[in-house]
Design a protein around this motif. Structure first.
Motif: not given
Length: 482
Positions: A241-260
């Motif tokens: 969130n640029p307004a607060t400079g904070i990261w928050s967790k959100t829903g996870s993908l159904h499959s782990a993936r890299s190079g996507h």
């Protein structure tokens, strides 16, 4: 073995390759190569091999062609280029788990010693985890497209490569993750302020990541998805969130993936496509709904793929092109329709390629450039006709990790990446779609690949971090240049 016998042997094996590959044009080219070998016209034979490579369609064929090329270059007393060709062929063999302990043809002891030395060097690098060995950069440079002048910018807080960098609504640029000298994957994030020309560290991500994606949502927040943390492939996602400079967790993908790939759909949702989980190439696709903070599986592609490109076309449909999958590189193209959640096959690219770059032009057409198997090639997709056409080739061949950025003028800036020998490139060039022409710009002050190139609100291009690697040094056994 005499030189003539060696050349005859090479020609016989190449002709056998042509028969296996099939196709009248390829076989005809091989016949021409055979004639050139008999006439000892080595340079012309090498030119034909370059043309033949464009006709090949499998990884195994490309591996063999690189190794044949290395043999011929060694015979021509061009050891640096021979070592580069051997390295490219062996790197492909390693990447696609192909056995390659020896050359596919019988050669002189001198050439075999050169090949063996290059193979041993690559194996040692692999045993030390140095397949992508190089120096990571904290340097940041900015291009003014109107003048073609590069200027240095205050560097990052520390070196990083394989990160993401996206423009925020405020005009600032967020860079996060990537690899650093201290860790394979980083949690660090920082923001560049163009008005102050300074970087500022912000709160770190919850999870270290490399080879992830970052997508700016309509709200101005940034969704970071998947990647690799140095030990495991990731399914987690988080939002900045640029307004607060904070990261928050959100829903996870159904499959782990890299190079996507990850793209913003016209609906404001995010489509993630393909990638791999460290052992399996993925055909699956998922859609993120910012309102719900969750992912939903959508229909899968027909072909699993990683290290492809995904471009949102003017129609709102998404074109996914190329990439690689188990045992092969791809030319196939699939189109996703968000309205129906259906994938359809489109005409394939003219050449298979992966680790290439793609960008949508102002005309609505899509430009694809470089990548493995066709490093100097460029082609354009017409979404109305659904067909591909050749564009003028790049001035500099780029095998991987280069960037393509659409400028305000409608031209495309292509820079950096790596050469066939593995050396990072400083070359920069601009494509003019109206003239179908490339123009060389002043080179980057620092060669680099695995960097980011982000268009700022002012129209300048900010090139951040990356890695600089050197070309392979030919072993002494490969001889010295004439």
């Amino acid at each position: 073995m005499t030189q003539n016998a060696l050349l005859g042997c090479v020609a016989c094996v190449l002709l056998s390759l042509a028969a296996q590959a099939g196709g009248g044009e390829l076989e005809g080219r091989m016949g021409l190569v055979h004639g050139l070998y008999e006439k000892l016209e080595y340079e012309k034979a090498l030119e034909q091999i370059q043309l033949i490579r464009r006709l090949s369609r499998t990884v195994d064929q490309n591996i063999k062609l690189y190794l044949y090329e290395g043999v011929l270059l060694a015979e021509l007393s061009r050891p640096t280029e021979a070592a580069m060709a051997f390295k490219e062929g062996l790197s492909l063999a390693i990447l696609f788990s192909r056995e390659r302990k020896r050359l596919p043809i019988k050669v002189s002891p001198k050439i075999d010693e050169c090949f063996t030395a290059v193979r041993s060097s690559l194996e040692k690098m692999g045993s030390k985890g140095e397949n992508h060995a190089g120096v990571q950069l904290e340097k940041v440079e900015m291009l003014e497209p109107r003048t073609g002048v590069w200027s240095s910018v205050v560097p990052l807080s520390g070196p990083r490569s394989g990160h993401t960098a996206v423009p925020l609504p405020s005009g600032q640029i967020l860079a996060c993750g990537g690899s650093t000298p201290k860790s394979a994957a980083s949690v660090d994030a920082e923001v560049y302020d163009p008005s102050l020309r300074k970087w500022k560290l912000v709160k770190s991500m919850a999870t270290p990541r490399i080879h992830h994606t970052a997508t700016v949502l309509p709200s101005g927040k940034v969704l970071v998805t998947g990647g690799y943390d140095g030990t495991e492939w990731l399914s987690s996602s988080e939002i900045y969130n640029p307004a607060t400079g904070i990261w928050s967790k959100t829903g996870s993908l159904h499959s782990a993936r890299s190079g996507h790939t990850s793209v913003l759909l016209p609906s404001g949702k995010v489509l993630v496509v393909g990638g791999d989980d460290g052992g399996t190439w993925l055909a699956s696709a998922e859609v993120y709904d910012p309102a719900k903070g969750s992912w939903t599986l959508t229909s899968s592609m027909q072909t699993p793929r990683s290290e492809h490109t995904a471009v949102v076309m003017a129609s709102g449909r998404v074109m996914v092109a190329g990439g690689r999958t188990s045992g092969t590189s791809l030319s196939s193209v699939e189109i996703y329709n968000p309205a129906t959640a259906v994938w359809t096959l489109s005409e394939p690219m003219l050449f298979d390629r992966w680790l290439h770059a793609a960008v949508r032009l102002t005309s609505g057409e899509v430009l694809v450039v470089g990548g493995h198997n066709d490093p100097q090639g460029a082609e354009i997709y017409d979404p109305v006709a659904g067909t591909w056409g050749m564009a003028k080739p790049l001035l500099t061949g780029r095998f991987s990790h280069h960037t393509a950025t659409l400028l305000r003028s409608g031209k495309v800036l292509v820079l950096g990446g790596s050469s066939g020998g593995g050396a990072s490139l400083a070359n920069a060039e601009v494509y003019d779609p109206e003239r179908d022409d490339w123009k060389a710009l002043r080179s980057l002050p620092t060669p680099r690949g695995r960097h980011s190139a982000t268009l700022s609100p002012g129209g300048r291009v900010l090139v951040v971090g990356g890695m600089v690697t050197s070309a392979i040094i030919p072993p002494k056994s490969c001889g010295s240049e004439r």
